[in-house]
Design an enzyme around this catalytic site. Structure first.
Site, PDB file in Angstrom:
ATOM      1  N   THR A  99     -12.674  13.459   0.506  1.00 37.04           N
ATOM      2  CA  THR A  99     -13.810  13.554   1.577  1.00 37.04           C
ATOM      3  C   THR A  99     -13.266  13.687   2.967  1.00 37.04           C
ATOM      4  O   THR A  99     -14.056  14.126   3.582  1.00 37.04           O
ATOM      5  CB  THR A  99     -14.600  12.049   1.309  1.00 37.04           C
ATOM      6  N   SER A 138     -21.242  18.476  -1.852  1.00 38.46           N
ATOM      7  CA  SER A 138     -20.683  17.136  -1.895  1.00 38.46           C
ATOM      8  C   SER A 138     -19.045  17.506  -1.889  1.00 38.46           C
ATOM      9  O   SER A 138     -18.855  18.512  -2.386  1.00 38.46           O
ATOM     10  CB  SER A 138     -21.104  16.562  -3.136  1.00 38.46           C
ATOM     11  N   THR A 139     -18.419  16.538  -1.495  1.00 37.61           N
ATOM     12  CA  THR A 139     -16.883  16.782  -1.643  1.00 37.61           C
ATOM     13  C   THR A 139     -16.729  16.946  -3.297  1.00 37.61           C
ATOM     14  O   THR A 139     -15.711  17.574  -3.449  1.00 37.61           O
ATOM     15  CB  THR A 139     -16.075  15.304  -1.514  1.00 37.61           C
ATOM     16  N   ASN A 140     -17.598  16.217  -3.967  1.00 35.60           N
ATOM     17  CA  ASN A 140     -17.291  16.388  -5.505  1.00 35.60           C
ATOM     18  C   ASN A 140     -17.318  17.688  -6.038  1.00 35.60           C
ATOM     19  O   ASN A 140     -16.673  17.934  -7.143  1.00 35.60           O
ATOM     20  CB  ASN A 140     -18.080  15.377  -6.189  1.00 35.60           C
ATOM     21  N   THR A 185      27.964  30.541 -28.616  1.00 32.84           N
ATOM     22  CA  THR A 185      27.224  29.573 -29.343  1.00 32.84           C
ATOM     23  C   THR A 185      27.751  28.301 -29.387  1.00 32.84           C
ATOM     24  O   THR A 185      28.842  28.111 -29.546  1.00 32.84           O
ATOM     25  CB  THR A 185      26.626  29.997 -30.813  1.00 32.84           C
ATOM     26  N   HIS A 186      27.117  27.236 -29.082  1.00 28.52           N
ATOM     27  CA  HIS A 186      27.608  25.815 -29.035  1.00 28.52           C
ATOM     28  C   HIS A 186      28.842  25.797 -27.798  1.00 28.52           C
ATOM     29  O   HIS A 186      29.672  25.041 -27.875  1.00 28.52           O
ATOM     30  CB  HIS A 186      28.294  25.359 -30.207  1.00 28.52           C
ATOM     31  N   SER A 316      32.678  25.569   0.834  1.00 21.43           N
ATOM     32  CA  SER A 316      33.379  24.023   0.744  1.00 21.43           C
ATOM     33  C   SER A 316      33.839  23.817   2.224  1.00 21.43           C
ATOM     34  O   SER A 316      34.093  24.680   3.008  1.00 21.43           O
ATOM     35  CB  SER A 316      34.623  23.903  -0.084  1.00 21.43           C
ATOM     36  N   SER A 317      33.987  22.553   2.702  1.00 25.56           N
ATOM     37  CA  SER A 317      34.205  21.983   4.163  1.00 25.56           C
ATOM     38  C   SER A 317      35.468  21.706   4.190  1.00 25.56           C
ATOM     39  O   SER A 317      36.043  21.493   5.243  1.00 25.56           O
ATOM     40  CB  SER A 317      33.457  20.889   4.731  1.00 25.56           C
ATOM     41  N   LYS A 322      36.795  28.919  -0.718  1.00 29.20           N
ATOM     42  CA  LYS A 322      35.862  28.468  -2.053  1.00 29.20           C
ATOM     43  C   LYS A 322      34.518  29.049  -1.809  1.00 29.20           C
ATOM     44  O   LYS A 322      33.888  29.018  -0.751  1.00 29.20           O
ATOM     45  CB  LYS A 322      35.996  27.023  -2.230  1.00 29.20           C
ATOM     46  N   GLU A 329      22.231  27.268  -7.382  1.00 32.17           N
ATOM     47  CA  GLU A 329      21.954  26.130  -7.052  1.00 32.17           C
ATOM     48  C   GLU A 329      20.587  25.686  -6.467  1.00 32.17           C
ATOM     49  O   GLU A 329      19.967  24.600  -6.814  1.00 32.17           O
ATOM     50  CB  GLU A 329      23.143  25.467  -6.243  1.00 32.17           C
TER      51      GLU A 329
END
Length: 466
Positions: A99, A138-140, A185-186, A316-317, A322, A329
Site C-alpha cells: 500500500t 486497489s493496492t490489492n 565419475t566419482h 592472493s595478497s 597466484k 567464484e
C-alpha cells in the site's frame, strides 16, 4: 527543512515542501527505515506504466475528467522518461500488500498532475491521489500486477543472458571437439571423453533450464488488474480491465492477458512460485557447471589443469603470482544469493490468506534482486570467463592415454575379469594399458589399435567391431 502540512484519515503529516510524494509515503518513509533500499527503477516503471494504462482506460470510458486524465498521463510519461525518480522514498520492506508504494506512486502522479493543471504541491484541488490516479483500483490488484510486469520485463534481459552463455559454451564445445581426455565419475578416472562433449553438454543443460524460465514468463503475463479490492471488480467498468491489458501490451511489446478468474488472481501468487522454480533450476545447474570449471582448471601443477580460465585479478595478497578462478567464484556467490531469494519467494507465496497475500513487497524485492544480480553475473561470466577459456591439449591427451579406465574398451575382447587384471598390473607397475596388453600378449597389435581408437572411444558403438 521547509515542510507543508497534509492531512489524511489519521491526521496531519509534515511533508517536505518540495516533495512530490504526500502524507502516506511520508508516514512510510519515517516508519519503515529498514533496508535503506528503495524500489528498483523497473518496479517504478512497471507501476507507472500500469497507472498510465488504467488512467487512459478510465478516461476513455468516461469515468475520469478528460483534462485530469491527460494531466496524469503526462505526469506518467515524464516519470517513464526519467524525471522525478528521487520522489519514491518508500523502503522496499514497507507495509503489507504494498500500500505504501501504491500510494507513493498515486501521490507523485497526483501532485505533478496538479502542477500541470496550475496548482501547487499538496493542494489536491483538481487531482486527488485516491480519487484519480487510483480510480477503480486497489493496492490489492495493482501491486501484484506491477510486480508481475516488472518481473516479466526483467526476465527479458535474463533470457538474453542465458542464451549468450549457452551459445558461448556451445562455441567452446565445437572448438574443443577434437581434444580427447579422461572422463571422471566419482571424481575418479573413467572412460575417455572429448573435452568438446563436456562443454556442449553444459550448453544443452543451460538451454533446458531456460524452458522453466519461459514457463515462468508465461505465468507472469496473466494479470488480475481490475479485481480492485477482493477480486470482485467493485468500482470498475466491465470493459476497464480489458482496455488496461491491451494498452500494456502496446506499451511493453509483450503479451499480457487478463486472468480468467479475478478471485484466484487476487488470492494466489502462483506466478511468483513459477519464477522461483525457474530461477532455482537454472541456479542449480549453473552451480554444478561452475564447480566443474573450477575443478578442471585446478592446479596449475598439483590439480587437474585441463583448462585455463582467464586471469582477471591477482589471486592472493600474500602468495606472489597466484591466480584464482575469480569469475567462477563470483558466479557461485551470486547463485547462492539468488537461491536465497527463491526461498524468500517461496515463503511469501505460501503466506497468502483468503483474498490477499500481504507479503508481496518482499516477493517484489526478491524477484527484482534475484533476476538483476543473476543477469549481471551471467553477462560478465560469459564475456570475462567462458569466451576466454583455453584447453591444455597435451595434458588432456596424457590423462586419456594413461587412465586405467581405458581398459573398459577391452571388455568385449578379453572379458571384464581379465581387463581388471590388466588395470591392476598397469597401476602397480606404473604402465599404460596398451603396454600391459602387449606384454601379456592378450591382443595382436591391429586389434589393440582398433579397440583403442580415440575416434571410436567417445561415440556409441563397440570400438574395433563393425
Amino acid at each position: 527543512m521547509d515542510t507543508r502540512i497534509e492531512k489524511d484519515s489519521l491526521g496531519e503529516v509534515k511533508v517536505p515542501a518540495g516533495a512530490y510524494w504526500g502524507s502516506q509515503a511520508e508516514r512510510s518513509r519515517n516508519l519503515f527505515q529498514i533496508s535503506g533500499l528503495t524500489e528498483h527503477p523497473r518496479m517504478i516503471d512497471a507501476y507507472v506504466v500500469l497507472k498510465k494504462a488504467c488512467t487512459e482506460a478510465n478516461t476513455e470510458l468516461g469515468l475520469l475528467d478528460k483534462e485530469i486524465g491527460e494531466a496524469i498521463v503526462q505526469a506518467a510519461d515524464e516519470i517513464l522518461g526519467g524525471q522525478f525518480r528521487d520522489q519514491f522514498p518508500v523502503d522496499v520492506f514497507h507495509m503489507g500488500a504494498g500500500t505504501s508504494f501504491n500510494m507513493n506512486t498515486n501521490e507523485v502522479l497526483a501532485n505533478r498532475a496538479e502542477q500541470i493543471l496550475g496548482g501547487n504541491l499538496g493542494e489536491y484541488k483538481r487531482v486527488n491521489p485516491n480519487d484519480h490516479p487510483n480510480y477503480g483500483q486497489s493496492t490489492n490488484d495493482t501491486f501484484p500486477s506491477a510486480m508481475r510486469i516488472m518481473s516479466r520485463l526483467m526476465l527479458e534481459d535474463l533470457l538474453k543472458a542465458v542464451d549468450a552463455l549457452a551459445d558461448a559454451f556451445a562455441d567452446k564445445g565445437r572448438e574443443f571437439d577434437h581434444i580427447l581426455k579422461s572422463a571422471r565419475t566419482h571424481l575418479q578416472d573413467a572412460v575417455p571423453i572429448r573435452l568438446g562433449q563436456e562443454f556442449t553438454a553444459y550448453a544443452v543443460a543451460i538451454r533446458k533450464s531456460r524452458r522453466w524460465l519461459e514457463q515462468a514468463a508465461y505465468e507472469l503475463e496473466e494479470l488480475g488488474i481490475g479485481g480492485s479490492a477482493a477480486g470482485t471488480g467493485l468500482n470498475t467498468h466491465p470493459d476497464y480491465r480489458f482496455k488496461v491489458v491491451a494498452k500494456l501490451n502496446r506499451y511493453t511489446g509483450l503479451e499480457f492477458r487478463n486472468a480468467p478468474d479475478l478471485r484466484e488472481a487476487m488470492q494466489s501468487n502462483l506466478a511468483m512460485a513459477a519464477l522461483s522454480g525457474g530461477l532455482r533450476i537454472l541456479c542449480l545447474e549453473l552451480t554444478r557447471i561452475s564447480n566443474d570449471l573450477r575443478l578442471l582448471c585446478s592446479g596449475p601443477l598439483t590439480g587437474i589443469a585441463e583448462i585455463v580460465l582467464p586471469a582477471v585479478q591477482p589471486g592472493s595478497s600474500i602468495m606472489p603470482g597466484k591466480v584464482n578462478p575469480s569469475m567462477a567464484e563470483n558466479l557461485n556467490l551470486v547463485l547462492f544469493q539468488v537461491l536465497g531469494q527463491c526461498q524468500s519467494l517461496d515463503y511469501g507465496v505460501q503466506a497468502g490468506q483468503l483474498e490477499l497475500n500481504v507479503m508481496m513487497p518482499g516477493m517484489a524485492f526478491s524477484s527484482q534482486f534475484g533476476i538483476q544480480i543473476l543477469t549481471n553475473t551471467l553477462n560478465t561470466f560469459t564475456e570475462n570467463c567462458v569466451k576466454g577459456i583455453i584447453a591444455d591439449e597435451a595434458r588432456c591427451a596424457h590423462y586419456a592415454e594413461t587412465s586405467p579406465s581405458l581398459a573398459t574398451a577391452l571388455n568385449v575382447y578379453i572379458g571384464y575379469k581379465k581387463a581388471a587384471e590388466v588395470v591392476k598390473q598397469a597401476l602397480a607397475e606404473n604402465k599404460s594399458i596398451p603396454q600391459v596388453v602387449r606384454e601379456l600378449g592378450l591382443l595382436d597389435e591391429e586389434t589393440l589399435k582398433s579397440a583403442l581408437d580415440p575416434a571410436l572411444l567417445t561415440e556409441p558403438g563397440i570400438p574395433g567391431k563393425s
